[in-house]
Design an enzyme around this catalytic site. Structure first.
Site, PDB file in Angstrom:
ATOM      1  N   GLU A  89     -24.263  10.849   8.069  1.00  0.00           N
ATOM      2  CA  GLU A  89     -22.949  10.854   7.407  1.00  0.00           C
ATOM      3  C   GLU A  89     -23.142  10.794   5.898  1.00  0.00           C
ATOM      4  OE1 GLU A  89     -19.837   8.466   9.146  1.00  0.00           O
ATOM      5  OE2 GLU A  89     -19.161   7.808   7.168  1.00  0.00           O
TER       6      GLU A  89
ATOM      7  N   SER B 237     -22.063   3.579   6.567  1.00  0.00           N
ATOM      8  CA  SER B 237     -22.610   4.167   7.803  1.00  0.00           C
ATOM      9  C   SER B 237     -23.575   5.300   7.470  1.00  0.00           C
ATOM     10  CB  SER B 237     -21.486   4.724   8.664  1.00  0.00           C
ATOM     11  OG  SER B 237     -20.688   3.661   9.115  1.00  0.00           O
TER      12      SER B 237
ATOM     13  N   ARG C 109     -14.774  12.945   8.878  1.00  0.00           N
ATOM     14  CA  ARG C 109     -15.602  12.770   7.658  1.00  0.00           C
ATOM     15  C   ARG C 109     -15.996  14.112   7.023  1.00  0.00           C
ATOM     16  NH1 ARG C 109     -13.625   9.057   9.028  1.00  0.00           N
ATOM     17  NH2 ARG C 109     -14.476   7.049   9.677  1.00  0.00           N
TER      18      ARG C 109
HETATM   19  C1  LIG Z   1     -20.428  -1.225   2.274  1.00  0.00           C
HETATM   20  C2  LIG Z   1     -19.893   0.160   2.495  1.00  0.00           C
HETATM   21  C3  LIG Z   1     -18.900   0.366   3.420  1.00  0.00           C
HETATM   22  C4  LIG Z   1     -18.391   1.664   3.646  1.00  0.00           C
HETATM   23  N1  LIG Z   1     -17.422   1.835   4.579  1.00  0.00           N
HETATM   24  C5  LIG Z   1     -16.909   3.070   4.794  1.00  0.00           C
HETATM   25  C6  LIG Z   1     -15.892   3.265   5.777  1.00  0.00           C
HETATM   26  O1  LIG Z   1     -15.421   2.353   6.429  1.00  0.00           O
HETATM   27  N2  LIG Z   1     -15.418   4.515   5.951  1.00  0.00           N
HETATM   28  C7  LIG Z   1     -15.891   5.578   5.218  1.00  0.00           C
HETATM   29  O2  LIG Z   1     -15.401   6.707   5.419  1.00  0.00           O
HETATM   30  N3  LIG Z   1     -16.862   5.411   4.303  1.00  0.00           N
HETATM   31  C8  LIG Z   1     -17.385   4.193   4.071  1.00  0.00           C
HETATM   32  N4  LIG Z   1     -18.368   4.023   3.142  1.00  0.00           N
HETATM   33  C9  LIG Z   1     -18.899   5.202   2.404  1.00  0.00           C
HETATM   34  C10 LIG Z   1     -18.184   5.521   1.085  1.00  0.00           C
HETATM   35  O3  LIG Z   1     -17.689   4.341   0.468  1.00  0.00           O
HETATM   36  C11 LIG Z   1     -17.034   6.529   1.266  1.00  0.00           C
HETATM   37  O4  LIG Z   1     -17.506   7.758   1.784  1.00  0.00           O
HETATM   38  C12 LIG Z   1     -16.294   6.788  -0.062  1.00  0.00           C
HETATM   39  O5  LIG Z   1     -15.190   7.590   0.197  1.00  0.00           O
HETATM   40  C13 LIG Z   1     -17.182   7.484  -1.090  1.00  0.00           C
HETATM   41  O6  LIG Z   1     -16.547   7.363  -2.347  1.00  0.00           O
HETATM   42  P1  LIG Z   1     -17.391   7.419  -3.699  1.00  0.00           P
HETATM   43  O7  LIG Z   1     -16.429   7.417  -4.822  1.00  0.00           O
HETATM   44  O8  LIG Z   1     -18.439   6.386  -3.732  1.00  0.00           O
HETATM   45  O9  LIG Z   1     -18.048   8.854  -3.535  1.00  0.00           O
HETATM   46  P2  LIG Z   1     -19.532   9.288  -3.908  1.00  0.00           P
HETATM   47  O10 LIG Z   1     -20.493   8.645  -2.969  1.00  0.00           O
HETATM   48  O11 LIG Z   1     -19.766   9.108  -5.357  1.00  0.00           O
HETATM   49  O12 LIG Z   1     -19.443  10.842  -3.552  1.00  0.00           O
HETATM   50  C14 LIG Z   1     -19.262  11.277  -2.211  1.00  0.00           C
HETATM   51  C15 LIG Z   1     -19.153  12.807  -2.204  1.00  0.00           C
HETATM   52  O13 LIG Z   1     -17.966  13.180  -2.896  1.00  0.00           O
HETATM   53  C16 LIG Z   1     -18.262  14.021  -4.017  1.00  0.00           C
HETATM   54  N5  LIG Z   1     -17.310  13.645  -5.071  1.00  0.00           N
HETATM   55  C17 LIG Z   1     -16.982  12.402  -5.494  1.00  0.00           C
HETATM   56  N6  LIG Z   1     -16.005  12.464  -6.408  1.00  0.00           N
HETATM   57  C18 LIG Z   1     -15.711  13.781  -6.572  1.00  0.00           C
HETATM   58  C19 LIG Z   1     -14.786  14.495  -7.384  1.00  0.00           C
HETATM   59  N7  LIG Z   1     -13.927  13.861  -8.211  1.00  0.00           N
HETATM   60  N8  LIG Z   1     -14.744  15.847  -7.296  1.00  0.00           N
HETATM   61  C20 LIG Z   1     -15.583  16.510  -6.458  1.00  0.00           C
HETATM   62  N9  LIG Z   1     -16.486  15.891  -5.660  1.00  0.00           N
HETATM   63  C21 LIG Z   1     -16.540  14.536  -5.726  1.00  0.00           C
HETATM   64  C22 LIG Z   1     -19.716  13.732  -4.366  1.00  0.00           C
HETATM   65  O14 LIG Z   1     -20.341  14.824  -5.006  1.00  0.00           O
HETATM   66  C23 LIG Z   1     -20.293  13.497  -2.973  1.00  0.00           C
HETATM   67  O15 LIG Z   1     -20.552  14.714  -2.331  1.00  0.00           O
HETATM   68  C24 LIG Z   1     -18.898   2.754   2.898  1.00  0.00           C
HETATM   69  C25 LIG Z   1     -19.902   2.543   1.940  1.00  0.00           C
HETATM   70  C26 LIG Z   1     -20.410   1.255   1.739  1.00  0.00           C
HETATM   71  C27 LIG Z   1     -21.469   1.050   0.697  1.00  0.00           C
END
Ligand SMILES: Cc1cc2nc3c(=O)[nH]c(=O)nc-3n(C[C@H](O)[C@H](O)[C@H](O)COP(=O)(O)OP(=O)(O)OC[C@H]3O[C@@H](n4cnc5c(N)ncnc54)[C@H](O)[C@@H]3O)c2cc1C
Length: 319
Positions: free
Chosen positions: A313, A239, A174
């Site tokens: 995380e 998580s 991660r």
């Molecule tokens: C119900 C649920 C289940 C989940 N299950 C998992 C799982 O199984 N495994 C897992 O790893 N995660 C899981 N997650 C967490 C999350 O979905 C992941 O970490 C996902 O990859 C985050 O994507 P996001 O687009 O929402 O990123 P965001 O939350 O919007 O951003 C995450 C980070 O990335 C940065 N970021 C985003 N886009 C960019 C960009 N284009 N350029 C530069 N920086 C950027 C942001 O600044 C931040 O630091 C879960 C979340 C939920 C709500």
């Protein structure tokens, strides 16, 4: 990113961050800009350099891994969205795909399965975008983003576009050089050469040729498992804690929390999920303060009960 030379970034003022967070937490933000092409991102950097956008730029995808502050941010949220779906995800015959930063992971997983490209199935239940997954090295069921990623395309604040091979991204559990944490063994990571504030525009991914029925069956298994074990109908950030490396054999963070008797523990509107102890859910009106209080309390109780230090995380603004 998509061919949208004439499209301008849409800017909204005085929004609430809770609108852009999967756990529905966060106070006011000065501006929100939705971006779905490299040209729009270049324009955002240009506006910023001319002081036409307030405060720091905060990058986000679906906000499914960021805890925004209650007091809000004097700054600009740059939110990546898919834009034109057809051009936001481009496949080759060889099973390679270039997906833009705002492209949703479940759609990418479904499309890969339909085309018979294996290895993407674990992304089907992760409610984030390509950009968020590339930063977090998202993973599930023993698979992670770095298994698929060949390179990423980034834009520096001066508008220069670069492609960086996955080996230079410092991927670990991660973590990546973009997440602030990274695999320490990576000597020459991209972080050393990329200017601060660079943004991810997209990623090149590949997977082995696999029968579509096999991919779809695996994808369905992943989704069914999540529906059974995770509180998907309630707002959360997934998580809360990383799985510890030094806990009892086979113990995930969720199991340590559950067996410390903390399911159902709450601070105001935020509660340790009864379905999955490593998820905190917003039962209504929950705040960042309550989330942080609960996080500290749970970490402390797990330390006392198991002697294990849990690390968050989720990304926390200013943490
Ligand atoms: C119900 C649920 C289940 C989940 N299950 C998992 C799982 O199984 N495994 C897992 O790893 N995660 C899981 N997650 C967490 C999350 O979905 C992941 O970490 C996902 O990859 C985050 O994507 P996001 O687009 O929402 O990123 P965001 O939350 O919007 O951003 C995450 C980070 O990335 C940065 N970021 C985003 N886009 C960019 C960009 N284009 N350029 C530069 N920086 C950027 C942001 O600044 C931040 O630091 C879960 C979340 C939920 C709500």
């Amino acid at each position: 990113m998509g061919a949208s030379l004439t499209r301008r970034p849409r800017i909204r003022s005085r929004e609430r961050l809770s609108r852009y967070s999967s756990i529905r937490i966060g106070g006011p933000i000065s501006s929100v800009v939705c971006v779905s092409s490299a040209e729009e991102m270049e324009e955002v950097f240009d506006l910023k350099s001319r002081n036409k956008l307030p405060g720091p730029l905060v990058f986000s995808g679906r906000g499914s891994n960021i805890l925004f502050p209650d007091q809000g941010i004097e700054g600009t949220l740059v939110r990546f969205e898919p834009g034109d779906w057809a051009s936001a995800c481009r496949w080759t015959e060889e099973g390679e795909v270039y997906a833009e930063a705002g492209y949703p992971l479940p759609a990418l997983a479904r499309e890969a399965a339909r085309r018979g490209v294996g290895g993407f199935e674990f992304l089907s239940g992760i409610p984030g975008t390509v950009g968020g997954a590339a930063v977090m090295n998202a993973g599930a069921g023993g698979r992670e983003w770095s298994d698929l990623c060949k390179s990423v395309t980034v834009m520096t604040p001066s508008g220069t576009v670069e492609t960086i091979s996955a080996e230079r991204l410092g991927y670990g559990y991660r973590t990546s050089c973009f997440s602030g944490r990274q695999d320490q063994s990576m000597a020459a990571s991209a972080q050393e050469s990329l200017p601060r504030g660079s943004v991810l525009l997209g990623a090149l991914l590949s997977g082995p040729c696999t029968a579509p029925e096999v991919c779809l069956a695996l994808l369905t298994r992943h989704l069914d498992y999540r529906k059974r074990t995770q509180p998907l109908e309630e707002p959360s950030l997934g998580s809360v804690f990383r799985n510890p490396g030094d806990g009892p054999e086979g113990y995930t963070a969720g199991r340590l929390i559950e067996e410390a008797g903390l399911k159902g523990e709450r601070r105001g509107g935020i509660m340790v999920s009864l379905r999955h102890a490593n998820f905190f859910v917003n039962t209504g009106g929950g705040s960042e303060r309550e989330f942080r209080d609960l996080l500290e309390y749970v970490a402390q109780r797990v330390r006392e009960h198991w002697g294990v230090v849990l690390e968050p995380e989720v990304r926390m603004w200013n943490a």
